[in-house]
Design an enzyme around this catalytic site. Structure first.
Site, mmCIF file in Angstrom:
data_model
loop_
_atom_site.group_PDB
_atom_site.id
_atom_site.type_symbol
_atom_site.label_atom_id
_atom_site.label_comp_id
_atom_site.label_asym_id
_atom_site.label_seq_id
_atom_site.Cartn_x
_atom_site.Cartn_y
_atom_site.Cartn_z
ATOM 1 N N HIS A 208 48.076 34.440 26.662
ATOM 2 C CA HIS A 208 49.256 33.646 26.306
ATOM 3 C C HIS A 208 50.245 33.625 27.473
ATOM 4 O O HIS A 208 51.373 33.174 27.324
ATOM 5 C CB HIS A 208 49.929 34.240 25.054
ATOM 6 C CG HIS A 208 49.131 34.056 23.804
ATOM 7 N ND1 HIS A 208 49.635 33.452 22.680
ATOM 8 C CD2 HIS A 208 47.856 34.383 23.489
ATOM 9 C CE1 HIS A 208 48.717 33.425 21.724
ATOM 10 N NE2 HIS A 208 47.622 33.988 22.199
ATOM 11 N N LYS B 166 49.746 33.472 34.381
ATOM 12 C CA LYS B 166 48.315 33.702 34.570
ATOM 13 C C LYS B 166 47.546 32.385 34.451
ATOM 14 O O LYS B 166 46.584 32.143 35.182
ATOM 15 C CB LYS B 166 47.828 34.716 33.530
ATOM 16 C CG LYS B 166 46.647 35.541 33.976
ATOM 17 C CD LYS B 166 46.315 36.632 32.969
ATOM 18 C CE LYS B 166 47.113 37.903 33.207
ATOM 19 N NZ LYS B 166 46.630 39.016 32.360
ATOM 20 N N GLU C 12 43.320 42.684 18.968
ATOM 21 C CA GLU C 12 43.744 44.040 19.299
ATOM 22 C C GLU C 12 42.815 44.602 20.370
ATOM 23 O O GLU C 12 41.588 44.496 20.265
ATOM 24 C CB GLU C 12 43.678 44.918 18.044
ATOM 25 C CG GLU C 12 44.396 46.251 18.209
ATOM 26 C CD GLU C 12 44.392 47.073 16.930
ATOM 27 O OE1 GLU C 12 44.708 48.264 17.027
ATOM 28 O OE2 GLU C 12 44.062 46.530 15.865
ATOM 29 N N ASP D 94 41.773 41.732 32.353
ATOM 30 C CA ASP D 94 42.471 42.950 31.949
ATOM 31 C C ASP D 94 42.768 43.720 33.214
ATOM 32 O O ASP D 94 41.867 43.930 34.046
ATOM 33 C CB ASP D 94 41.634 43.792 30.980
ATOM 34 C CG ASP D 94 42.518 44.731 30.159
ATOM 35 O OD1 ASP D 94 43.410 44.234 29.452
ATOM 36 O OD2 ASP D 94 42.334 45.952 30.249
ATOM 37 N N SER D 95 44.007 44.086 33.390
ATOM 38 C CA SER D 95 44.376 44.694 34.667
ATOM 39 C C SER D 95 45.460 45.747 34.472
ATOM 40 O O SER D 95 46.110 45.809 33.430
ATOM 41 C CB SER D 95 44.869 43.613 35.643
ATOM 42 O OG SER D 95 45.861 42.811 35.046
ATOM 43 N N GLY E 205 55.529 43.162 37.223
ATOM 44 C CA GLY E 205 54.918 44.432 36.827
ATOM 45 C C GLY E 205 55.329 45.567 37.744
ATOM 46 O O GLY E 205 56.517 45.749 38.051
ATOM 47 N N PHE E 206 54.340 46.321 38.217
ATOM 48 C CA PHE E 206 54.584 47.501 39.048
ATOM 49 C C PHE E 206 54.636 47.183 40.547
ATOM 50 O O PHE E 206 54.661 48.093 41.375
ATOM 51 C CB PHE E 206 53.500 48.554 38.778
ATOM 52 C CG PHE E 206 53.657 49.276 37.465
ATOM 53 C CD1 PHE E 206 54.176 50.564 37.413
ATOM 54 C CD2 PHE E 206 53.290 48.674 36.261
ATOM 55 C CE1 PHE E 206 54.331 51.238 36.203
ATOM 56 C CE2 PHE E 206 53.443 49.336 35.051
ATOM 57 C CZ PHE E 206 53.965 50.615 35.019
#
Length: 203
Positions: free
Chosen positions: A14, A18, A45, A74-75, A161-162
């Site tokens: 969503h 990305k 989930e 997935d990261s 993010g980081f």
């Protein structure tokens, strides 16, 4: 390895950012990308303890629901001195009742490193796993990493993010300070996508 011959795929996400990134990557192949959010699909989930496991959950869910091939990602970031945490729980570390707070999550990572008196360099890596799943249940999985170290204080507002506390090996700038095009050329997602292109898109 199965080739992706369809000209429309679902991005099992969503996340608008990305979607833009993936759409740009597959554009040269004449593939249209629609997001799970645009199709009104729920987010399944994520119950696995690996990036590949969670990428598979998301891709298979979207492929079956949309009856189209689906691509998921997935990261996260692994910090060696924290036993590779936060890893698959990278986004969870930033969750608050009011949404994701990454400065809070980055502060938590640094505080834990300080508590452990972790030796320098405080090595870490960004990991990305891409999964393409077809409605018939077949899938292909591709992994990419970029090695680096954790730095403090946070620096730069170019990434997300980081990124402001991660310095890739061979550089002095954080991903947060780096020109987005320069970061994109070496990112964990780019490494994974290069493998996907070689396996599923290129002749």
């Amino acid at each position: 390895m199965r080739k992706l011959t369809e000209k429309k795929i679902v991005l099992a996400s969503h996340n608008a950012g990305k979607l833009r990134e993936i759409a740009e990557l597959v554009k040269p192949y004449g593939i249209d990308v629609v997001s799970a959010g645009d199709l009104g699909l729920e987010e399944p989930e994520e119950t696995e303890s690996t990036f590949a496991g969670n990428a598979r959950i998301k891709a298979h869910f979207a492929a079956k629901a949309a009856n189209l091939p689906a691509l998921s990602d997935d990261s996260g970031i692994e910090v060696d001195a924290l036993d590779k945490q936060p890893g698959v729980y990278t986004a969870d570390w930033a969750e608050t009742p009011n949404g994701r707070d990454f400065p809070m999550a980055m502060t938590k990572v640094w505080s834990l490193l300080e508590e452990k008196q972790a030796a320098e360099p405080r090595t870490a890596r960004f990991c990305a796993t891409l999964c393409i799943a077809w409605p018939d249940g077949h899938d292909e999985v591709f992994e990419g990493t970029v090695e680096g170290r954790i730095s403090w204080p946070m620096r730069g507002d170019q990434g997300f993010g980081f990124d402001p506390i991660f310095i890739p090996d061979g550089y002095d700038e954080t991903f947060g300070e780096m020109d987005p095009a320069q970061k994109a050329a070496m990112s964990h997602r780019t490494v994974a996508f290069a493998k996907l292109k070689a396996g599923c898109l290129d002749d």
